[in-house]
Every structure is written in C-alpha cells, then in structure tokens.
Motif scaffolding. Structure first.
Motif, PDB file in Angstrom:
ATOM      1  N   ASN A 173      24.217 -34.541 -13.034  1.00 37.17           N
ATOM      2  CA  ASN A 173      24.218 -36.055 -13.260  1.00 37.17           C
ATOM      3  C   ASN A 173      23.564 -36.003 -14.796  1.00 37.17           C
ATOM      4  OD1 ASN A 173      24.988 -37.606 -10.970  1.00 37.17           O
ATOM      5  ND2 ASN A 173      23.136 -36.460  -9.908  1.00 37.17           N
ATOM      6  N   PHE A 174      22.955 -35.292 -15.130  1.00 39.47           N
ATOM      7  CA  PHE A 174      22.137 -35.054 -16.789  1.00 39.47           C
ATOM      8  C   PHE A 174      22.383 -34.172 -17.364  1.00 39.47           C
ATOM      9  CE2 PHE A 174      19.497 -37.706 -13.856  1.00 39.47           C
ATOM     10  CZ  PHE A 174      19.424 -39.045 -14.317  1.00 39.47           C
ATOM     11  N   CYS A 175      22.425 -34.283 -18.709  1.00 42.79           N
ATOM     12  CA  CYS A 175      22.110 -33.109 -19.638  1.00 42.79           C
ATOM     13  C   CYS A 175      20.652 -33.191 -19.855  1.00 42.79           C
ATOM     14  CB  CYS A 175      22.602 -33.298 -21.128  1.00 42.79           C
ATOM     15  SG  CYS A 175      22.333 -32.019 -22.171  1.00 42.79           S
ATOM     16  N   ILE A 176      19.902 -32.054 -19.519  1.00 46.61           N
ATOM     17  CA  ILE A 176      18.423 -32.196 -19.831  1.00 46.61           C
ATOM     18  C   ILE A 176      17.889 -31.903 -21.175  1.00 46.61           C
ATOM     19  CG2 ILE A 176      16.384 -31.491 -18.703  1.00 46.61           C
ATOM     20  CD1 ILE A 176      18.278 -32.684 -16.824  1.00 46.61           C
ATOM     21  N   TYR A 177      16.972 -32.506 -21.754  1.00 41.23           N
ATOM     22  CA  TYR A 177      16.430 -32.062 -23.210  1.00 41.23           C
ATOM     23  C   TYR A 177      15.075 -32.132 -22.860  1.00 41.23           C
ATOM     24  CZ  TYR A 177      21.021 -34.176 -24.933  1.00 41.23           C
ATOM     25  OH  TYR A 177      22.026 -34.140 -25.150  1.00 41.23           O
ATOM     26  N   HIS A 178      14.473 -30.830 -23.046  1.00 44.82           N
ATOM     27  CA  HIS A 178      13.224 -30.599 -22.903  1.00 44.82           C
ATOM     28  C   HIS A 178      12.330 -30.363 -24.040  1.00 44.82           C
ATOM     29  CE1 HIS A 178      13.822 -29.344 -18.567  1.00 44.82           C
ATOM     30  NE2 HIS A 178      14.441 -28.499 -18.985  1.00 44.82           N
ATOM     31  N   ILE A 179      11.504 -31.323 -24.415  1.00 47.49           N
ATOM     32  CA  ILE A 179      10.589 -31.519 -25.696  1.00 47.49           C
ATOM     33  C   ILE A 179       9.574 -30.767 -25.496  1.00 47.49           C
ATOM     34  CG2 ILE A 179       9.659 -33.033 -27.398  1.00 47.49           C
ATOM     35  CD1 ILE A 179      11.532 -35.114 -26.692  1.00 47.49           C
ATOM     36  N   ASN A 180       9.208 -29.760 -26.040  1.00 51.54           N
ATOM     37  CA  ASN A 180       8.092 -28.893 -26.142  1.00 51.54           C
ATOM     38  C   ASN A 180       6.748 -29.662 -27.110  1.00 51.54           C
ATOM     39  OD1 ASN A 180       8.142 -26.555 -24.290  1.00 51.54           O
ATOM     40  ND2 ASN A 180       9.825 -25.940 -25.973  1.00 51.54           N
ATOM     41  N   PRO A 181       5.700 -29.859 -26.920  1.00 54.96           N
ATOM     42  CA  PRO A 181       4.917 -30.231 -27.939  1.00 54.96           C
ATOM     43  C   PRO A 181       4.639 -29.279 -28.882  1.00 54.96           C
ATOM     44  CG  PRO A 181       4.001 -30.521 -25.510  1.00 54.96           C
ATOM     45  CD  PRO A 181       4.871 -29.880 -25.646  1.00 54.96           C
ATOM     46  N   GLN A 182       4.355 -29.615 -30.308  1.00 57.26           N
ATOM     47  CA  GLN A 182       4.265 -28.969 -31.408  1.00 57.26           C
ATOM     48  C   GLN A 182       3.342 -27.620 -31.072  1.00 57.26           C
ATOM     49  OE1 GLN A 182       3.480 -31.650 -34.337  1.00 57.26           O
ATOM     50  NE2 GLN A 182       4.911 -30.816 -35.484  1.00 57.26           N
ATOM     51  N   GLY A 183       3.979 -26.374 -31.234  1.00 57.85           N
ATOM     52  CA  GLY A 183       3.144 -25.093 -31.083  1.00 57.85           C
ATOM     53  C   GLY A 183       2.828 -24.707 -29.842  1.00 57.85           C
ATOM     54  N   VAL A 232      16.781 -23.618 -36.224  1.00 57.93           N
ATOM     55  CA  VAL A 232      16.970 -22.614 -35.376  1.00 57.93           C
ATOM     56  C   VAL A 232      17.944 -22.937 -34.274  1.00 57.93           C
ATOM     57  CG1 VAL A 232      15.969 -20.967 -33.583  1.00 57.93           C
ATOM     58  CG2 VAL A 232      14.912 -21.165 -35.963  1.00 57.93           C
ATOM     59  N   GLU A 233      18.848 -22.443 -33.831  1.00 50.12           N
ATOM     60  CA  GLU A 233      19.428 -22.780 -32.572  1.00 50.12           C
ATOM     61  C   GLU A 233      19.551 -21.471 -31.772  1.00 50.12           C
ATOM     62  OE1 GLU A 233      23.679 -24.053 -31.419  1.00 50.12           O
ATOM     63  OE2 GLU A 233      22.688 -25.352 -32.591  1.00 50.12           O
ATOM     64  N   ARG A 234      19.001 -21.133 -30.649  1.00 51.79           N
ATOM     65  CA  ARG A 234      19.225 -19.736 -29.849  1.00 51.79           C
ATOM     66  C   ARG A 234      19.332 -20.277 -28.223  1.00 51.79           C
ATOM     67  NH1 ARG A 234      12.752 -17.604 -29.993  1.00 51.79           N
ATOM     68  NH2 ARG A 234      11.889 -19.392 -29.013  1.00 51.79           N
ATOM     69  N   ILE A 235      19.728 -19.311 -27.895  1.00 50.83           N
ATOM     70  CA  ILE A 235      20.101 -19.303 -26.345  1.00 50.83           C
ATOM     71  C   ILE A 235      18.891 -18.675 -25.622  1.00 50.83           C
ATOM     72  CG2 ILE A 235      21.432 -18.590 -24.531  1.00 50.83           C
ATOM     73  CD1 ILE A 235      22.839 -20.329 -26.484  1.00 50.83           C
ATOM     74  N   SER A 236      18.276 -19.515 -24.699  1.00 52.91           N
ATOM     75  CA  SER A 236      17.035 -19.151 -24.057  1.00 52.91           C
ATOM     76  C   SER A 236      17.256 -19.622 -22.716  1.00 52.91           C
ATOM     77  CB  SER A 236      15.924 -19.804 -24.864  1.00 52.91           C
ATOM     78  OG  SER A 236      14.839 -19.509 -24.095  1.00 52.91           O
ATOM     79  N   PHE A 237      16.988 -18.715 -21.508  1.00 52.40           N
ATOM     80  CA  PHE A 237      17.079 -18.883 -20.378  1.00 52.40           C
ATOM     81  C   PHE A 237      18.147 -19.822 -19.835  1.00 52.40           C
ATOM     82  CE2 PHE A 237      12.710 -18.033 -21.545  1.00 52.40           C
ATOM     83  CZ  PHE A 237      12.298 -16.983 -20.617  1.00 52.40           C
ATOM     84  N   GLY A 238      19.298 -19.520 -20.240  1.00 50.46           N
ATOM     85  CA  GLY A 238      20.633 -20.477 -20.015  1.00 50.46           C
ATOM     86  C   GLY A 238      20.999 -21.911 -20.852  1.00 50.46           C
ATOM     87  N   GLY A 239      19.729 -22.128 -21.462  1.00 50.81           N
ATOM     88  CA  GLY A 239      19.987 -23.235 -22.437  1.00 50.81           C
ATOM     89  C   GLY A 239      19.840 -22.992 -24.102  1.00 50.81           C
ATOM     90  N   LYS A 240      20.300 -23.830 -24.749  1.00 50.63           N
ATOM     91  CA  LYS A 240      20.067 -23.906 -26.264  1.00 50.63           C
ATOM     92  C   LYS A 240      18.821 -24.163 -26.574  1.00 50.63           C
ATOM     93  CE  LYS A 240      24.866 -23.852 -27.511  1.00 50.63           C
ATOM     94  NZ  LYS A 240      25.990 -24.690 -28.410  1.00 50.63           N
ATOM     95  N   GLU A 241      17.997 -23.545 -27.537  1.00 51.15           N
ATOM     96  CA  GLU A 241      16.743 -24.175 -28.083  1.00 51.15           C
ATOM     97  C   GLU A 241      16.996 -24.537 -29.522  1.00 51.15           C
ATOM     98  OE1 GLU A 241      13.361 -21.892 -27.905  1.00 51.15           O
ATOM     99  OE2 GLU A 241      13.226 -22.013 -25.554  1.00 51.15           O
ATOM    100  N   HIS A 242      16.536 -25.612 -29.941  1.00 54.18           N
ATOM    101  CA  HIS A 242      16.761 -26.142 -31.145  1.00 54.18           C
ATOM    102  C   HIS A 242      15.558 -26.777 -31.836  1.00 54.18           C
ATOM    103  CE1 HIS A 242      21.152 -27.376 -30.388  1.00 54.18           C
ATOM    104  NE2 HIS A 242      20.670 -27.408 -29.122  1.00 54.18           N
ATOM    105  N   THR A 250      10.452 -28.231 -30.897  1.00 52.61           N
ATOM    106  CA  THR A 250      11.578 -27.220 -30.286  1.00 52.61           C
ATOM    107  C   THR A 250      11.798 -28.115 -29.012  1.00 52.61           C
ATOM    108  OG1 THR A 250      10.310 -25.168 -30.956  1.00 52.61           O
ATOM    109  CG2 THR A 250      11.890 -25.113 -29.021  1.00 52.61           C
ATOM    110  N   VAL A 251      13.427 -28.200 -28.848  1.00 53.89           N
ATOM    111  CA  VAL A 251      13.815 -28.800 -27.891  1.00 53.89           C
ATOM    112  C   VAL A 251      14.931 -28.018 -27.114  1.00 53.89           C
ATOM    113  CG1 VAL A 251      15.440 -30.766 -27.056  1.00 53.89           C
ATOM    114  CG2 VAL A 251      13.484 -31.050 -29.187  1.00 53.89           C
ATOM    115  N   ALA A 252      14.504 -27.789 -25.837  1.00 58.67           N
ATOM    116  CA  ALA A 252      15.659 -26.791 -24.975  1.00 58.67           C
ATOM    117  C   ALA A 252      16.677 -27.698 -24.451  1.00 58.67           C
ATOM    118  CB  ALA A 252      15.009 -25.942 -24.189  1.00 58.67           C
TER     119      ALA A 252
END
Length: 330
Positions: free
Chosen positions: A76-86, A14-24, A34-36
C-alpha cells in the motif's frame, strides 16, 4: 507547507542501494539526513522515524521482515525511512562545531525531506523519540499528516527524574561513548543489537535534543489525523502513552497495550501490531493484497473510523479505547 515552513535548498549527495532500497543523503535547512526509500514511489508515502541510538534497520526490521507486515505496508505504501543525523550504518562523528538541533529543527527536517521527494500528505510511524518528532511535525504541519502510528510515544516535557537521568547518560556518552555502563543504560530502554555500530557523539546529540523537548499536550487536540498508539505493558514510557491517549480526541484515537513487552514493540512483538494496523488502515480504504479492491495509489482520505480494531483476547494485546463506525469530519 505548514505554519513553520521556510526556504531551503536540497540536493542528493549520495544515492546507493542498501538492503533492497535506495539510500539518499538529503540536505535540509538543518543539515543532511539519510533517507532509505523502499517500494513504488507512485504509491502513498509512509514516513518512519526511529528512537535514540537506532536507525531504520535496528528499529523497524522486525516489523518489516514480518511477511504479513510487508504484504500490508509495502503493498500500500512507498516507505521513507528517515535516520536521525549520524545514526545511519557506518556514520562518521558529527563535527563538534555543528550546533545541536532542537526538536523543532528535527520536525522541520521531516518537512524538508517531504519537499525533496515532492510528497504531500503522508502516514507516519515513529518510535519513542521518533514518535515525538513525528507528533511535533504533525502539530506544526497539520495538513501534511493523514495518520499517526506511534510506538511508546512521548508528548510531555521530561520529568525532573528523566531529565537528570538523561543528563547523567549524556555526560557518560560524551566521555565514554557507547561502552560499559552507558550501553547497559541504553539497553534498559530497548534491546538493540546494533548499538556498538553507532557513534557515541551522534547518539549524544539526538538524546540532547529530546532531553530539551517541550510539552505537546496542548497541541494534541489540534491534530487533524487519526492516531494508533502501541505500548508494551512493561515499557518505561507506558504512562506517557496513557497520558497522550487521554489528551487526544478519543473519536480518532486507539491505544494498543501489548502484554509481556517493553518499549520497542516493532522488534519484540511485531506480530501484535499487524491486526490493529490492518484495521486502522481499512479506515483509509487500504487492505492487505488479498482483500484489495482498488488501486493502492488511491488518495488516502479517511471517511470513517475502522471497524473494531481487534478483540482483546487476540495475540496478547489489550485495546482501549476502541471507537467504531464513527464518521470523521475534517
């Protein structure tokens, strides 16, 4: 890849736009996470990991919605937000026949996420359980972490009292979900207005993993990165943060104690994090936009400890220890 790397295959379901970012939705060797992703992917990477029962929105929105933090971090960064499973918004219950992951599995998932996005060395920002996962990741994959920013971190195995308390909470979560007494127990850990949107079974799994964590104390001095630790003076994890600071190489570590604050500094007092982070990142040649003299795409190669992080009187924070202008040799 680090010492514990293994083979894995990846795909984006899945790749979707969420709150200004992409969720993968990224498949790893230990299941999907899921990584935003926010920002320019050509910039250096900042990886975040939240605490139990939280996702990147409920754990980091106070910090990232702060304009000064946005100008510092997103510039300065590209942010990769990792969500724990579920733990992502709208998550379905994880099937009962799926094994509960160990903390080493969680750390290996972080490595797999970096591989999927073709990331090399990254900066890390984690809160409590997420701070433990990223610290473990940094000890297993030392060449892949160039800096740690940790909020109310854990590094020891659970004490008997914490283990028994968590066992009680695990049983309540299993039978009743995030309601009543269970919700009150979790709210003692932090204030979380999104708690009702999480599946109790999924929170149970992450808490079970963290409750079986092992002691990282002996591994801390092997870390090859600078570390900035935040903790509220009223946090139940205050002693853990002090212990971790004492075990790290003090040439490359600073502790920020935030007054009148609990564990979730990113939500309770995000402004107290700004100046310490800014001076911490100056050691990597990174600045807020109005100070920027070079490209934010420059490699993150720390050459020295930053100047004094912050005066103790400023913004209600206390710093200790503060090490300044000390050369760092890797």
């Amino acid at each position: 890849m680090g010492e514990s790397s293994g083979s894995a295959s990846f795909s984006v379901d899945v790749e979707r736009i969420s709150f200004g970012g992409k969720e993968h939705l990224v498949r790893t060797r230990c299941g999907s996470v899921t990584v935003a992703v926010y920002g320019d992917e050509d910039k250096p990477a900042l990886v975040t990991y939240p605490d139990v029962g939280l996702n990147y929105l409920s754990c980091f929105q106070g910090l990232f919605f702060c304009p000064e933090a946005a100008s510092l971090l997103l510039h300065n960064f590209c942010i990769y937000h990792i969500n724990p499973q579920g733990h992502e918004l709208g998550a379905a219950p994880i099937p009962c026949d799926v094994p509960v992951l160990s903390v080493d599995d969680l750390a290996d998932q972080v490595a797999d996420v970096l591989d999927f996005f073709s990331l090399g060395s990254v900066m890390c920002l984690g809160v409590t359980a997420g701070a433990y996962v990223l610290t473990l990741f940094a000890t297993k994959y030392r060449e892949r972490v160039i800096g740690l920013m940790l909020v109310s971190p854990l590094c020891k195995a659970p004490s008997w009292s914490e283990w028994l308390y968590n066992k009680l909470l695990l049983n309540l979560l299993y039978y009743y979900g995030t309601r009543g007494l269970v919700k009150e127990c979790l709210l003692q850990r932090y204030f979380n207005k999104l708690l009702d949107e999480k599946q109790g079974e999924n929170i149970w799994r992450f808490l079970q993993s963290i409750n079986e964590r092992h002691d990282l104390t002996d591994s801390l001095r092997k870390l090859q990165c600078r570390t900035l630790i935040f903790v509220g003076e009223n946090s139940e994890f205050h002693e853990d943060a002090i212990h971790m600071t004492a075990k790290l190489d003090r040439r490359y570590c600073a502790l920020v104690e935030v007054q009148d604050c609990g564990s979730l500094v990113t939500e309770e007092q995000p402004y107290a994090m700004l100046m310490p982070m800014e001076y911490f990142l100056m050691g990597y040649g990174l600045y807020r936009p109005y100070q920027l003299s070079g490209s934010p795409r420059s490699p993150l190669s720390p050459c020295c400890i930053s100047p004094e992080l912050l005066s103790p009187e400023s913004m209600g924070v206390k710093l200790k220890p503060i090490k300044t202008r000390v050369a760092v040799d890797f």
